[in-house]
Design an enzyme around this catalytic site. Structure first.
Site, mmCIF file in Angstrom:
data_model
loop_
_atom_site.group_PDB
_atom_site.id
_atom_site.type_symbol
_atom_site.label_atom_id
_atom_site.label_comp_id
_atom_site.label_asym_id
_atom_site.label_seq_id
_atom_site.Cartn_x
_atom_site.Cartn_y
_atom_site.Cartn_z
ATOM 1 N N ARG A 1 -63.702 -54.775 35.212
ATOM 2 C CA ARG A 1 -63.293 -55.220 33.878
ATOM 3 C C ARG A 1 -61.800 -55.147 33.639
ATOM 4 O O ARG A 1 -61.331 -55.253 32.521
ATOM 5 C CB ARG A 1 -64.058 -54.443 32.807
ATOM 6 C CG ARG A 1 -65.558 -54.644 32.944
ATOM 7 C CD ARG A 1 -66.369 -54.088 31.812
ATOM 8 N NE ARG A 1 -67.775 -54.033 32.202
ATOM 9 C CZ ARG A 1 -68.622 -55.051 32.115
ATOM 10 N NH1 ARG A 1 -68.214 -56.210 31.646
ATOM 11 N NH2 ARG A 1 -69.874 -54.927 32.502
ATOM 12 N N HIS B 1 -80.574 -59.676 31.446
ATOM 13 C CA HIS B 1 -81.449 -59.127 32.479
ATOM 14 C C HIS B 1 -82.469 -58.151 31.902
ATOM 15 O O HIS B 1 -82.150 -57.383 31.011
ATOM 16 C CB HIS B 1 -80.632 -58.388 33.538
ATOM 17 C CG HIS B 1 -79.657 -59.274 34.262
ATOM 18 N ND1 HIS B 1 -78.935 -58.844 35.343
ATOM 19 C CD2 HIS B 1 -79.286 -60.559 34.063
ATOM 20 C CE1 HIS B 1 -78.156 -59.829 35.776
ATOM 21 N NE2 HIS B 1 -78.354 -60.873 35.009
HETATM 22 ZN ZN LIG Z 1 -76.649 -61.743 39.278
#
Ligand SMILES: [Zn+2]
Length: 292
Positions: free
Chosen positions: A36, A229
């Site tokens: 990041r 996810h």
């Molecule tokens: Zn992935």
């Protein structure tokens, strides 16, 4: 199939191997640097040596490096594109230095400049890398959910980028993320749905290009372009979707890496166990079919 997880490098690169071994991974994915931030601290020779030593008898047969989230090779902004190129190059070179088989990258977003321009920019960066550096690890283009102006939201798009990269068959492959693919509109809940995706890849750039699977269940609906996810069996793909994946013989040689959440519903250990249980069931069924 070989199963594994995305593991942390906190405390040192070699720690990722230890974490992978503890979880019983046969493949691992890592960030080779802070995912990041733009700044990268240099990779020290002793860290590389320690990583390779730890890997040597770990039973981990595939190491993949995931590139940074900030990288957008398709950006219409030249400054961001240049920064992205430097970081892409750094991540791909690091992958080579530590002996990782693959470096996975999201194609990125065109930010309004259009798909074709985005494809050109990504291919330009890859071709530049090949000129300026040495290819030691394969780069894999990962399918994206296709939200906003993302350019990697279809198999055709990925193959159109790959078509523009020189000698792509030698060093550029594809990564199939089950959640992203489902969010992009490919119904991976059934064997027929999987068949259709594999046929598309086969037709467009050959199945040999597909090197790795990211196994993630999807929180969102089919085709809703949401990159969220979920734990295996807890999302819209469900256990049936992953069982259908295991029915495809062409996928049996591929590493399958989890990028599932870690929360009150479960963690990497529980998700790995779910996949392995499905795989054991599949192998038993396979044996019955063969002995008939
Ligand atoms: Zn992935």
């Amino acid at each position: 199939m070989r199963f594994g997880c995305h593991v942390s490098i906190a405390g040192g690169l070699y720690k990722a191997i230890e974490r992978g071994v503890e979880l019983g991974c046969e493949a691992i994915q890592i960030f080779a640097s802070n995912p990041r931030g733009w700044r990268v601290s240099p990779l020290r020779a002793e860290d590389v040596a320690r990583f390779k030593e730890a890997r040597a008898d770990s039973g981990i047969s595939v190491v993949a490096v995931h590139s940074t989230y900030l990288v957008n090779l398709a950006s219409p902004n030249p400054e961001i594109r240049e920064k992205s190129y430097s970081r892409f190059r750094e991540d791909l070179e690091r992958a080579g230095q530590i002996g990782a088989e693959y470096m996975i990258i999201h194609p990125g977003s065109h930010g309004g400049a259009g798909l074709e321009t985005g494809f050109d920019y990504v291919a330009e960066a890859f071709n530049r890398f090949r000129q300026e550096s040495e290819v030691k690890s394969m780069a894999l283009l990962e399918i994206e959910a296709g939200g906003g102006t993302e350019i990697g939201g279809s198999w055709d798009n990925l193959c159109r980028i790959r078509d523009r990269i020189e000698a792509a068959e030698e060093w550029v492959g594809l990564c199939l993320d089950t959640c992203h693919s489902f969010a992009a509109g490919y119904d991976l809940r059934t064997p027929e749905g999987w068949r259709a995706v594999l046929d598309t890849i086969k037709e467009r750039c050959g199945l040999a290009a597909l090197k790795l699977i990211h196994a993630n269940d999807a929180t969102g609906e089919l085709g809703d372009r949401l990159d969220r996810h979920s734990h295996i069996g807890h999302g819209r793909l469900g256990l049936a979707g992953f069982a259908a994946m295991m029915e495809q013989p062409e996928l049996h040689g591929l590493p399958v890496i989890l990028e599932t959440p870690e929360d009150e519903l479960g963690n990497f250990a529980t998700n790995l166990e779910t996949l392995r249980q499905l795989w054991r069931t599949r192998q038993k069924q396979g044996n019955t079919v063969n002995s008939r």
